[in-house]
Design a protein around this motif. Structure first.
Motif, PDB file in Angstrom:
ATOM      1  N   PRO A  85       0.834  -1.207   0.000  1.00  0.00           N
ATOM      2  CA  PRO A  85       0.000   0.000   0.000  1.00  0.00           C
ATOM      3  C   PRO A  85       0.871   1.261   0.000  1.00  0.00           C
ATOM      4  O   PRO A  85       1.953   1.294   0.593  1.00  0.00           O
ATOM      5  N   THR A  86       0.386   2.282  -0.688  1.00  0.00           N
ATOM      6  CA  THR A  86       1.184   3.487  -0.939  1.00  0.00           C
ATOM      7  C   THR A  86       1.243   4.401   0.276  1.00  0.00           C
ATOM      8  O   THR A  86       0.225   4.721   0.885  1.00  0.00           O
ATOM      9  N   SER A  87       2.455   4.847   0.591  1.00  0.00           N
ATOM     10  CA  SER A  87       2.649   5.879   1.617  1.00  0.00           C
ATOM     11  C   SER A  87       2.609   7.228   0.916  1.00  0.00           C
ATOM     12  O   SER A  87       3.486   7.548   0.115  1.00  0.00           O
ATOM     13  N   PHE A  88       1.570   8.011   1.207  1.00  0.00           N
ATOM     14  CA  PHE A  88       1.446   9.298   0.534  1.00  0.00           C
ATOM     15  C   PHE A  88       2.545  10.275   0.960  1.00  0.00           C
ATOM     16  O   PHE A  88       2.924  11.167   0.202  1.00  0.00           O
ATOM     17  N   ALA A  89       3.074  10.120   2.142  1.00  0.00           N
ATOM     18  CA  ALA A  89       4.193  10.968   2.567  1.00  0.00           C
ATOM     19  C   ALA A  89       5.414  10.685   1.690  1.00  0.00           C
ATOM     20  O   ALA A  89       6.099  11.613   1.233  1.00  0.00           O
TER      21      ALA A  89
END
Length: 339
Positions: free
Chosen positions: A106-110
């Protein structure tokens, strides 16, 4: 703002990443999203973007295959691959296609924002570099025209047309912009107007084919060369006069070869050769001559060394005194005493 597309077979991921990119203040805008690499390739065949963010595994055309298409056809587009942890080793295979980075799901938006900011900086640097290269090429063309080397000018112009990456529909506008820059500097530097009021090249943006743009451009170069060298005009002397006037009016400032080159729209390297050929000495040597002659005049007027140093373009009076000694083989004080 830079353009991006997002390619992922999961709708929720496409929407989530697109929404984040558009709102995260990294100066990117998602212009399209696609559920497969095949759709993205079809779009890219007719359009350009700055960044492609693509899932690694999709039904028809994978992210690896999309990266390969971009590498082979539009290598100036940046590619970032999305992959799950289980797919990471597979995603790394894309490194041979110049993929810029990987984002895991899952993508870490930070982490994504950090990456976008880094890519933005790279694009800004690339833009500045491209502008510098473009201007360097235009200066080469400009100096070839001034020197009467029309065959060299035509070769350089053809190279500029061949390097244009905007596609045939924009080529005429690109050529128009080149002539606009050349004409502006011919007038600004030498007060010459061989192509007056844009009338000769105003139709360039409407030309559709390379052949039409090339043919008219070659005719315009012949016309410019013929007009600026008509009646025995000595363009070299005109440029030299401009340079000497610039030095006389600005030697008290911290001027450089680059400053002088900018004044006449030459590259520093070309100006260095040109100046030495015409004056028998380099730019810096001539500038020192002017400053030292002025220094002597001020010494005779009983000015203080600190004042003289400043008026001659030297911020440090100790450095001025050293240059003076090397030039006249005596100190300023000794010069006044002997005078």
């Amino acid at each position: 703002m830079y353009s991006a597309i997002v390619v992922d077979d999961e709708s929720i991921i496409r929407k989530g990443i697109s929404s984040f990119i558009n709102k995260c203040d990294a100066d990117f805008k998602v212009v399209k999203t696609f559920k497969d690499g095949s759709e993205a390739i079809k779009f890219l065949e007719e359009n350009d973007v700055d960044l492609v963010i693509s899932d690694v595994k999709m039904t028809q055309v994978s992210g690896i295959e999309l990266a390969q298409y971009i590498y082979e056809n539009k290598p100036y587009i940046m590619v970032v691959i999305l992959s799950g942890y289980a797919e990471f080793e597979y995603a790394k295979a894309a490194i041979r296609f110049n993929v810029k980075d990987y984002i895991t799901k899952p993508t870490s938006f930070a982490d994504m924002k950090k990456l976008l900011l880094k890519l933005h900086d790279e694009l800004e640097e690339k833009k500045r570099s491209n502008i510098d290269k473009f201007l360097d090429n235009i200066k080469q063309l400009y100096t070839a025209i001034l020197s009467g080397s029309i065959d060299d000018a035509k070769t350089l112009f053809k190279q500029l047309l061949d390097r244009n990456t905007h596609g045939g529909e924009y080529l005429g506008q690109y050529a128009f912009n080149i002539f606009e820059i050349i004409s502006d500097h011919l007038y600004a530097v030498l007060k010459l107007q061989p192509l007056s009021d844009q009338e000769d090249y105003s139709c360039l943006p409407q030309l559709a084919s390379y052949e039409e743009v090339y043919e008219l451009s070659m005719k315009l170069l012949d016309k410019i060369s013929g007009q600026i060298h008509a009646d025995g005009k000595k363009t070299d002397d005109m440029v030299m006069s401009k340079l000497l006037q610039y030095i006389d009016e600005n030697f008290s400032e911290n001027i450089s070869l680059q400053d002088a080159a900018d004044k006449v729209f030459f590259s520093p390297a070309y100006l260095s050769r040109f100046f030495k050929e015409k004056m028998g000495k380099g730019f810096n040597d001539y500038l020192t001559d002017v400053r030292m002659k002025h220094a002597v005049k001020l010494l005779r007027d009983n000015k203080k060394i600190t004042e003289i140093s400043k008026e001659c373009g030297y911020k440090n009076h100790s450095y001025f005194a050293r240059v003076f000694r090397e030039y006249y083989h005596c100190t300023p004080t000794e010069y006044v005493r002997n005078f």
